[in-house]
Design a protein around this motif. Structure first.
Motif, short mmCIF file in Angstrom:
data_model
loop_
_atom_site.label_atom_id
_atom_site.label_comp_id
_atom_site.label_asym_id
_atom_site.label_seq_id
_atom_site.Cartn_x
_atom_site.Cartn_y
_atom_site.Cartn_z
N ARG A 71 0.82 -1.30 0.09
CA ARG A 71 -0.12 0.12 0.07
C ARG A 71 0.95 1.16 0.01
O ARG A 71 1.72 1.39 0.74
CB ARG A 71 -0.75 0.04 1.18
N TRP A 72 0.37 2.22 -0.74
CA TRP A 72 0.84 3.60 -0.42
C TRP A 72 0.44 4.23 0.58
O TRP A 72 -0.76 4.24 0.83
CB TRP A 72 0.83 4.37 -1.84
N VAL A 73 1.35 5.11 1.26
CA VAL A 73 0.71 5.88 2.61
C VAL A 73 1.32 7.19 2.34
O VAL A 73 2.34 7.45 2.03
CB VAL A 73 1.64 5.21 3.82
N ALA A 81 1.49 3.93 10.07
CA ALA A 81 1.88 3.13 9.44
C ALA A 81 3.01 2.09 9.86
O ALA A 81 2.94 1.02 9.45
CB ALA A 81 1.97 3.43 8.06
N PHE A 82 3.85 2.55 10.84
CA PHE A 82 4.93 1.87 11.27
C PHE A 82 4.95 1.62 12.77
O PHE A 82 4.43 2.64 13.39
CB PHE A 82 6.14 2.45 11.03
N LEU A 89 11.65 7.00 13.46
CA LEU A 89 12.87 8.05 13.45
C LEU A 89 13.31 8.13 12.18
O LEU A 89 13.71 9.21 11.75
CB LEU A 89 13.97 7.54 14.52
N ALA A 90 13.40 7.26 11.19
CA ALA A 90 13.72 7.36 9.86
C ALA A 90 12.86 8.22 9.10
O ALA A 90 13.09 9.01 8.35
CB ALA A 90 13.75 5.90 9.11
N LEU A 91 11.41 7.94 9.42
CA LEU A 91 10.65 9.25 8.85
C LEU A 91 10.89 10.32 9.03
O LEU A 91 10.67 11.34 8.41
CB LEU A 91 9.30 8.59 9.10
#
Length: 116
Positions: A71-73, A81-82, A89-91
């Motif tokens: 899926r695209w978020v 979503a995570f 943290l990466a986001l």
């Protein structure tokens, strides 16, 4: 010398999605964050580098057969979503250091995937 971390990330991206330098990959970056986690089964602490990839809009991935969905978020919904702290943290770093048009570090983090 074995495979570099960046080359391994590109290989995984291609294996999991079919995206790559010659197939809809627009940008590729290293993140300064290292993801650290514990694997109980192996009684080991793992440290892994993080990378980000950008692909052409409108080109859906072709998932590896081991996956049962995708899926695209939207960026605004990505935090929900995570579940893992390292992913969130990466986001945060992607938003701040790569997506922000005012970022001064984006060119430093960018990797030329054709040289890997």
């Amino acid at each position: 010398p074995g495979e570099t971390a960046a080359a391994a990330a590109l290989r995984e991206l291609r294996e999991e999605t079919r995206y790559g330098p010659d197939h809809h990959l627009v940008g590729f970056w290293q993140l300064e964050q290292l993801n650290t986690y514990f694997l109980h089964r192996h009684e080991a602490v793992m440290i892994s580098p993080c990378f980000a990839a950008q692909v052409d809009f409108g080109h859906d991935p072709t998932p590896d057969p081991e996956h049962d969905g995708l899926r695209w978020v939207a960026v605004r919904d990505a935090d929900r979503a995570f579940i893992w702290p390292g992913q969130r943290l990466a986001l945060t770093q992607i938003r701040r250091d790569i997506l922000d048009p005012e970022s001064t570090i984006e060119p430093i983090l960018r990797i030329d995937p054709t040289g890997l």
